[in-house]
Structures are given as structure tokens and as C-alpha cells.
Design a protein around this motif. Sequence first.
Motif, PDB file in Angstrom:
ATOM      1  N   GLU A  31       0.827  -1.202   0.000  1.00 26.89           N
ATOM      2  CA  GLU A  31       0.000   0.000   0.000  1.00 26.89           C
ATOM      3  C   GLU A  31       0.866   1.259   0.000  1.00 26.89           C
ATOM      4  OE1 GLU A  31      -2.711  -0.131   3.240  1.00 26.89           O
ATOM      5  OE2 GLU A  31      -3.798  -1.885   2.500  1.00 26.89           O
ATOM      6  N   GLN A  32       1.979   1.201   0.706  1.00 25.37           N
ATOM      7  CA  GLN A  32       2.876   2.362   0.737  1.00 25.37           C
ATOM      8  C   GLN A  32       3.441   2.662  -0.644  1.00 25.37           C
ATOM      9  OE1 GLN A  32       5.833   1.594   3.748  1.00 25.37           O
ATOM     10  NE2 GLN A  32       4.301   1.448   5.374  1.00 25.37           N
ATOM     11  N   VAL A  33       3.673   1.628  -1.433  1.00 25.44           N
ATOM     12  CA  VAL A  33       4.165   1.854  -2.799  1.00 25.44           C
ATOM     13  C   VAL A  33       3.128   2.631  -3.598  1.00 25.44           C
ATOM     14  CG1 VAL A  33       4.831   0.744  -4.953  1.00 25.44           C
ATOM     15  CG2 VAL A  33       5.641  -0.184  -2.781  1.00 25.44           C
ATOM     16  N   VAL A  34       1.851   2.216  -3.484  1.00 26.09           N
ATOM     17  CA  VAL A  34       0.779   2.904  -4.211  1.00 26.09           C
ATOM     18  C   VAL A  34       0.623   4.329  -3.711  1.00 26.09           C
ATOM     19  CG1 VAL A  34      -1.684   2.896  -4.733  1.00 26.09           C
ATOM     20  CG2 VAL A  34      -0.411   0.736  -4.644  1.00 26.09           C
ATOM     21  N   THR A  35       0.631   4.504  -2.387  1.00 22.35           N
ATOM     22  CA  THR A  35       0.491   5.838  -1.810  1.00 22.35           C
ATOM     23  C   THR A  35       1.658   6.729  -2.192  1.00 22.35           C
ATOM     24  OG1 THR A  35      -0.687   4.880   0.070  1.00 22.35           O
ATOM     25  CG2 THR A  35       0.157   7.124   0.332  1.00 22.35           C
ATOM     26  N   GLY A  36       2.844   6.160  -2.176  1.00 21.62           N
ATOM     27  CA  GLY A  36       4.042   6.940  -2.490  1.00 21.62           C
ATOM     28  C   GLY A  36       4.038   7.466  -3.906  1.00 21.62           C
ATOM     29  N   GLU A  37       3.393   6.742  -4.828  1.00 18.09           N
ATOM     30  CA  GLU A  37       3.342   7.205  -6.220  1.00 18.09           C
ATOM     31  C   GLU A  37       2.538   8.491  -6.357  1.00 18.09           C
ATOM     32  OE1 GLU A  37       1.774   3.875  -8.270  1.00 18.09           O
ATOM     33  OE2 GLU A  37       3.707   2.810  -8.404  1.00 18.09           O
ATOM     34  N   ASP A  38       1.615   8.732  -5.396  1.00 18.68           N
ATOM     35  CA  ASP A  38       0.786   9.935  -5.452  1.00 18.68           C
ATOM     36  C   ASP A  38       1.322  11.054  -4.573  1.00 18.68           C
ATOM     37  OD1 ASP A  38      -0.938   8.574  -7.132  1.00 18.68           O
ATOM     38  OD2 ASP A  38      -2.109   7.769  -5.460  1.00 18.68           O
ATOM     39  N   THR A  39       2.493  10.822  -3.941  1.00 18.25           N
ATOM     40  CA  THR A  39       3.038  11.826  -3.047  1.00 18.25           C
ATOM     41  C   THR A  39       3.589  13.002  -3.840  1.00 18.25           C
ATOM     42  OG1 THR A  39       3.621  10.148  -1.422  1.00 18.25           O
ATOM     43  CG2 THR A  39       4.748  12.279  -1.238  1.00 18.25           C
ATOM     44  N   ALA A  40       3.248  14.205  -3.398  1.00 14.88           N
ATOM     45  CA  ALA A  40       3.764  15.411  -4.055  1.00 14.88           C
ATOM     46  C   ALA A  40       5.183  15.649  -3.579  1.00 14.88           C
ATOM     47  CB  ALA A  40       2.877  16.610  -3.714  1.00 14.88           C
ATOM     48  N   ALA A  41       6.129  15.618  -4.482  1.00 13.54           N
ATOM     49  CA  ALA A  41       7.539  15.856  -4.139  1.00 13.54           C
ATOM     50  C   ALA A  41       8.271  16.234  -5.407  1.00 13.54           C
ATOM     51  CB  ALA A  41       8.157  14.601  -3.510  1.00 13.54           C
ATOM     52  N   SER A  42       9.479  16.780  -5.216  1.00 16.71           N
ATOM     53  CA  SER A  42      10.297  17.115  -6.374  1.00 16.71           C
ATOM     54  C   SER A  42      10.653  15.840  -7.117  1.00 16.71           C
ATOM     55  CB  SER A  42      11.562  17.838  -5.931  1.00 16.71           C
ATOM     56  OG  SER A  42      12.397  16.941  -5.211  1.00 16.71           O
ATOM     57  N   GLY A  43      11.097  15.978  -8.362  1.00 13.78           N
ATOM     58  CA  GLY A  43      11.409  14.807  -9.176  1.00 13.78           C
ATOM     59  C   GLY A  43      12.410  13.880  -8.527  1.00 13.78           C
TER      60      GLY A  43
END
Length: 678
Positions: A31-43
Motif C-alpha cells: 500500500e505504501q508503494v501505491v500511496t508513495g506514487e501519489d506523493t507530491a515531491a520534487s522529481g
Amino acid sequence: MKPLDRELLNERGHHETCRAALARMTEDVEEQVVTGEDTAASGADAEALGYHLRSRAKVFREQPPGPLFFGRLDREDGQVHHIGRRRVAEHPAAPPLVVDWRAPVSRAYYQAGPQDPQGVVRRRRFGWAPNSRGASEDLTALEDERLTDGESGTGAILTGEIERPRVGPMRDIAATLQPEQDDLVRSGPGESVCVQGAPGTGKTAVGLHRAAYLLYSHPQRLKRSGLLVLGPNRTFLSYISEVLPALGETGVRQSTVGEELARHEVRAEDGEAAARVKHDARMAEVLRGALYARVDPAAAGELAVPDGSYHWRLPAAEIAAIVTAVREETPPYATGRERVRARIVRALQLRAERRAGVLGAAWTRRMERARPVTAVLDACWPKVTPEEVLAAFLTDPAADPADRVGPADPADRVPRPLLTEEERDAVRWAKPPRSYRSARWSAADLVLLDELAGLIERTEGYAHIVVDEAQDLSPMECRAVGRRADFGSLTVLGDLAQGTTPWAARDWREQLAHLGKPDAEVVPLTTGYRVPAAVVELANRLLPALDTDVPPGRSLRAGGTVAVRRVADLGEGVAEAVRLALREEGSVGVIAPDELVGALREYGTGAGAWSGDRVSLVPATLAKGLEYDHVVVAEPAAIVAAEPRGLHRLYVVLTRAVSRLDLVHREPLPEPLGRGGR
């Protein structure tokens, strides 16, 4: 219900709780992998976060099935710790249901005893069904040692785990580490250690478990610079490939020295004399001389660099002084070239600023790129490649002042050569290529090219390298490994008695000096846990003839069987030995002289001896590091006769057996084995 049955029921219940918790941990990571893909962060940050989360998920997915714990500690303060191969908890902040074997609290499981209980009241070992995939009902036994009551010893569970039949790849030994092995495993990341291990002492497992421990205890340091495991060949690496993943560590590079040095495809083969010279430690100085002979302080004339309507000049004598000074600083060759460039430009700048005032960075960059400056550099410190230098040397070793050192006698003004005329002739190319670009390189040449590459530019290194079968490395191969651990540490594993290459080490201190770690501690392991006493006793008969100073091995395992059969037909004798071996449990390895492997395979196939996946036919030269429950050695005398260090090879072959050993021979046995009436 009997107390033992009640305890087993409770422990099975705890294991079910652990399995459920591990399943939730795996789901959470996904689940963290899926959530992390939507995290707003620099490239860059998003990429780093994604890589971290995907790597964690990969570790959980690839965790091999099996029991989640193998031991338990009951402490005086009332705390209870189950010990396993990885941490299991219901929540990251919750107390662990299973403690990782590498955690500090777990050390007492391996080190505590009646004389020093270390706060442990009871140590419990669990017995699981063979090849269990982690079903709780597979927990079939347990044994307790009450250390405060003076109880300790090698129980049936520990003995059974150590003596379990060897089928398939090598297993981890986290459940059975002994105190002296645990001390080595938990050595600090900055410590280099050399393990002189007799057969069956677990030296390879110790090295791999140390790698897993360092990755656990110093993850940032190890993952930033990397960890490398070096083995003697791909067969060996395949055999050990599942140990680190079983301990929760994936993605570790496992390679051979040859693969690490493979700048080119090997397309030539050296004769024995040439290979010996190329692997000799003196070649390091020879190559350094060949490289730096290209540096000539006097080759550059006066420098004149146009700058608008003016020319900035630098006398030849000043350039020669700069080149000489840089060379005396002994930087890497490419660094030295750029250092000369920088100092020439700085000297020009000082002259220019006296006339024109302060000059900026743009002027400096323009001077650095000026063609006259580069031309001077090319004359006195030319740009070269390793291939160019080595090809020139191998084309005419006598023409290059590469291998000259100071006079042996101060009164003798004539330098003495490092290589003799015979050695020069041995390495000289019989038919030089038209260009170094079309050269056909041998395996030994690749070692020399790596040496030159390290002289030209600093070799990228690792935080830690595990080197197995290190006694077989040549001095030049050792230097190649050492360059990759200049700022890291080494775990050096080997056995001087098992050295089989023409340049095999006879002394660890000398070998460690070549590896760049002369002060590394040498720790002997002489107690064997896998190879039985009967096999060790037979192999020990060879030691006096091996010209190595190693103590005889000893085994904690009494028994084992050794059978010697002289036969008229070698093929039929080996096939019969295999048929008898297959009546017992475990793996069977037939180890034969390389030149007889084809004939034995053909005969055994026709006789049905190789049916099933329990039997392996292995050339003697590839047997190092492997283990089988039952070993059938075909024609020991031919193994000895096949190479100069044939007795060392036979010592290796004999000690591959962990239960039973058969020697099948038509020719008389080698003389050391003939003693004792066998």
C-alpha cells in the motif's frame, strides 16, 4: 495434556499470530508503494522515495517461505524474545513478535552459557519438520536449556539441524551459529577479518552472515557504497545464492574476480610460464614503470599562449619543474595530468595578472582549453589508455624501461631489471597486433589492464567485500580486489591447505598485504560441524605433504563412513557406488578428474546411475566450496597427477563429503592415502 504438548500448542499459536502479522506487514508495504506514487515531491525526491518503497516491497515479496522463528530467550527481567531471520511486528512501533537474529538483544542466544548466562534464564530451540514452508503444525519439537541451572549442550535439535541432509543450494546457519562464528559475524564495518577455516567449519556461511549483519546494522553506509561477494566460479555462486535472500537481504552483487575485471572478452590463452609472470606481484611495479615512462619533463619546449594581441609565455624549465613536482606527488596518472594543466595555467595567470590585473574564472577556463597548453601536456604527460600501455609492453618488454628499479648495491650504478630475460620472453607477444585496439587479451591480461586502470584513475570501490577461496588469488588479483576496498573493509575466507592455483598463497600475512589489509586479524576455525570425523581423519593425512602451515582439522561429528574400493572397470565401479549411495538419504556428488567426466557421464547415463536430481557429476576443478551428503571420488591418483598442486586438489575433493565418502580407483592410491591400511 502433557506439559510438552501444551508448550508446543502455545508456540504454534504464537507462530500463527506471527504469520498474520507478517501478512499485514506485506500488505502495508504494498500500500505504501501505491500511496508513495501519489506523493507530491520534487522529481529527485519522488524518485528516491519510490525506489525505497519498491525495494522494501520487493524484499517482502521475495522472502522465501519457512518458519518465522527458530529460538527463544526467556530473560531474568521477565522479557521473552522469539528469535528469527527477520523482525515481525503487528505495527512498526509495537514490540516485535519476532526479533531479528542480528539485533543486539539476540546475541545472547548465541553467546550465553552456564558460566555467563548474560541475563538469560532459558534458551529454547525449536524443531521444525524437514523442508517446512512455515505451516505452524510443522513445529514438532522444542528443547530448553536452563542456563541459570547450569544446563547447556548440543541437543538433538541443534545436532539434527547441523547434520541435516544436503539437498539443493546452501542454507543459512542463523539457527546454529556457534559462539566463535557469531564473534566473526558481528565484527564492525571498519574491521577487515581473515578466516582460516578448515573444511566444514562454516567459513563461507560466516562470511555471508557477516554481510547480512553489516547490511542490517549499518544500512546507509553499506547501501551507499555497496557490498560485493566474490566467489571462485559461477557454480559456487549458484550454490550460495539463496543464503542472503533467506536472511532478508536481496540485491547484493555476487560475482567472480574474472567478471569484475572483464573489460574485454577473453580471446587468448597464456602458457603456464607467461601466466605465472603476469600474476606475479612484481608486475605492479613493471606496469607503473611502463606507464610513467611516458611522462617526460624535458619533452615540452617553451609555452606561448595567444591572448588577444599578446602571448603569455612560460619557459621550458618551469614546465619541467611543474611536471617533476607533480610526478613526485604520485597521484593517479589522469589526476596528475590535470594537476599539471592547472599549475601551468596558474603560472600563466600569475604572469598575466602582473601586467593586466586580476583575471576572472572565464579567462582561466579559456587558458585551460587553449590548444598550446594541451599540446604541451600531450608532450610531457600524454593521455593514455590501459590497453595502449599494456600492448606496447607486451609487444617489446625489453624496449621499455618499465621494469627497472634501483641498484641492488649502492656502488652499482646500473639499475637491475625486475624481470629476467626468460620472463620477458615468456610474456612477449609472438605476433603483435597492428594496433592495441585489435589486441586479443588473455584472462591474465585483464588483471594487468585493471592494474593499469587503477594507476590511471582511482577505482570505484565498495564499503565491504566478502572474498571466498581467497587463498587461490594471485598477488595481482589480490591487488585488484584491494583497490575496490581502499576505503572499505574485507572479509577474507579461505584455507591454505585448499590452495590449488599455481600462485596459491602459503601465508596469510603476505596475501593480506597484497589485498591492502596487512593488519587484518587472522582467525583460525578448526572445529568442523559438517564434515564427520572419519572423513577429516583421512584428509588430514595429506596435510604433511601440502607445504602449508595449517593446523589439522577436527570434527564435532563422530562417525561418518569412508569406503575404499579398487575396481577393474572404473565406470562400473562408480556406477555401483552411486547405486548404493542412493539407498541412503541425501545428495550424492561424483567428483572425477576433468578428463574422465565425459566418459563417466556417458557410462552412468547408460547404466541409469544419474537418474533423478539427487546425483551430480562434478569435475574436480569445480568442486571447491560444494558439499554433498555422499561423495564418490573417482580415481584419486588421476586427480593428483592432473596438476602441480594435485594433492591440494584432492584435499578439497575429499572434504566435500558431509556424511559418507567412497574412493573408487583402478590405479594405486596416492602415497599419503595409502598409509594406515586403507
